[in-house]
Design a protein around this motif. Sequence first.
Motif, PDB file in Angstrom:
ATOM      1  N   THR A  68      46.550  43.133  40.893  1.00 57.22           N
ATOM      2  CA  THR A  68      48.448  42.947  41.013  1.00 57.22           C
ATOM      3  C   THR A  68      48.740  42.768  39.170  1.00 57.22           C
ATOM      4  O   THR A  68      48.100  42.956  38.621  1.00 57.22           O
TER       5      THR A  68
ATOM      6  N   ASN B 274      57.141  43.699  41.149  1.00 55.39           N
ATOM      7  CA  ASN B 274      55.573  43.256  41.650  1.00 55.39           C
ATOM      8  C   ASN B 274      54.646  44.985  41.926  1.00 55.39           C
ATOM      9  O   ASN B 274      55.552  44.966  42.518  1.00 55.39           O
TER      10      ASN B 274
ATOM     11  N   ALA C 126      51.066  46.210  43.372  1.00 60.02           N
ATOM     12  CA  ALA C 126      50.150  45.753  44.133  1.00 60.02           C
ATOM     13  C   ALA C 126      48.548  46.648  44.319  1.00 60.02           C
ATOM     14  O   ALA C 126      49.425  48.397  44.331  1.00 60.02           O
TER      15      ALA C 126
ATOM     16  N   ALA D 238      41.439  40.479  41.203  1.00 61.97           N
ATOM     17  CA  ALA D 238      41.228  39.289  42.003  1.00 61.97           C
ATOM     18  C   ALA D 238      41.550  38.274  41.944  1.00 61.97           C
ATOM     19  O   ALA D 238      41.466  36.937  42.032  1.00 61.97           O
ATOM     20  N   GLY D 239      43.015  37.072  41.304  1.00 60.20           N
ATOM     21  CA  GLY D 239      43.501  36.290  40.513  1.00 60.20           C
ATOM     22  C   GLY D 239      42.857  35.916  39.756  1.00 60.20           C
ATOM     23  O   GLY D 239      43.792  34.725  39.068  1.00 60.20           O
ATOM     24  N   ALA D 240      42.366  36.333  38.902  1.00 62.18           N
ATOM     25  CA  ALA D 240      42.060  36.324  37.920  1.00 62.18           C
ATOM     26  C   ALA D 240      43.214  36.941  36.499  1.00 62.18           C
ATOM     27  O   ALA D 240      43.037  37.997  36.924  1.00 62.18           O
ATOM     28  N   LYS D 241      44.003  36.743  35.379  1.00 61.92           N
ATOM     29  CA  LYS D 241      44.236  37.735  34.146  1.00 61.92           C
ATOM     30  C   LYS D 241      43.402  38.071  34.082  1.00 61.92           C
ATOM     31  O   LYS D 241      42.277  37.549  32.959  1.00 61.92           O
TER      32      LYS D 241
ATOM     33  N   SER E 160      46.501  40.844  37.087  1.00 66.24           N
ATOM     34  CA  SER E 160      44.972  39.842  37.209  1.00 66.24           C
ATOM     35  C   SER E 160      43.808  41.048  38.089  1.00 66.24           C
ATOM     36  O   SER E 160      44.398  42.004  38.724  1.00 66.24           O
TER      37      SER E 160
END
Length: 385
Positions: free
Chosen positions: A73, A43, A45, A99-102, A97
């Motif tokens: 991420t 992972n 970030a 802001a959390g959206a792929k 992704s």
Amino acid sequence: MTKTRIACAVVGVLSLVAAALMAWWITPSYVARIPDGKNISRNYAGTFQSLLDPAALASGNLVGAVKQNVPMTVLQDVKAEQTSGDKALISDSRTTSAAGAKVEQTKWEYAVDRTSLQAVSSHPSSWNVIPAKGLTVSWPFGAKKKDYQGWTPETQTVAPLTYLRSEKKQGITTYVYEAKVAPTKIVDPQILAALPKQLPASLLKLLATAGGLPAAQAAQLEQILPQLGAQVTMAYTFQDDSTFWVDPNTGLVIDVLRKQQRIAAIALPNGTAVPLIPAVAAAYETTPASAHQAADDARHGHTVIRWLGVYLPIILLALGFVLLLLAALLRGRRRPAAPATGPGMSGPGTSGPGREGPAGPAGPAGPTDPEGPAGPVTDVTPPQV
């Protein structure tokens, strides 16, 4: 005794042969390599300093077309899908992704050598892989303090991986390598599929006049737009500045820091491109949890390789020498022989041919005996052989 000596010699020789095989053949060829089915997840970030939203741009929403300082991420899965002898089919899957959206998902497959990790062109015909060159997903087992060539999937070209120094990372002495990719045209179809192939000339003109471009690019765009049609063909370039911390024993990447850009440009009829704005400008690194896991994986791999390739051969080598020495010592010792028997050495109470019967009484000795009285009789026992 003879059987024990032979057994020691045979087991000693086998131990020496096993030590040599473990150190110089089995461990390098069958232990220090990618195992079938191996799966590594990492992972990362960081931040999108700039992120182009193709849908917002196509709709004319210039304000929302370029987003800035968006958390990002990346999830990377590297898996040995198949193996064939000393070759492996490796998949490299990445999900990005914002802001959390792929926002992007890619998967590349390579045929690599299971020990050197170098891409290979000779592989089973059923493997549908990218004709890559150099290192693709990691460094080789037993990485050296030298430069390598690394594959860049976005541009499908190789770039130097320059050795910089040794440095501690997560308690492991790593080798640090640097990868720099100058702006190069993106040709990977997966990357290009998420980017607009064409944009309306009117939209580009609005982008220039609305202050969406730096002054130099806006002035250049105003000059070339009249020469282009209503729909302007776009091109994209990729550039990279990354640093990798690599465990030299297993070739695993312990940590990475990446700074990447994808620049949107206008493709001119003469084959050149005029850069406009960054479609993507991102900086990201391995998360602490993933770096810790990578270090644990490296330590475990190093322990297995060390035990099977160094310690076990030393133990077998010592055992072999001890057993051969014991066999040599046993050979020098002989078992004592049984006492020999023969004529004239029969014990009392035995009789046989030629044995004389009992003697009669002796007559009195004469007055004069030249030899004199006999001395005491000594019982002489035959020496043992």
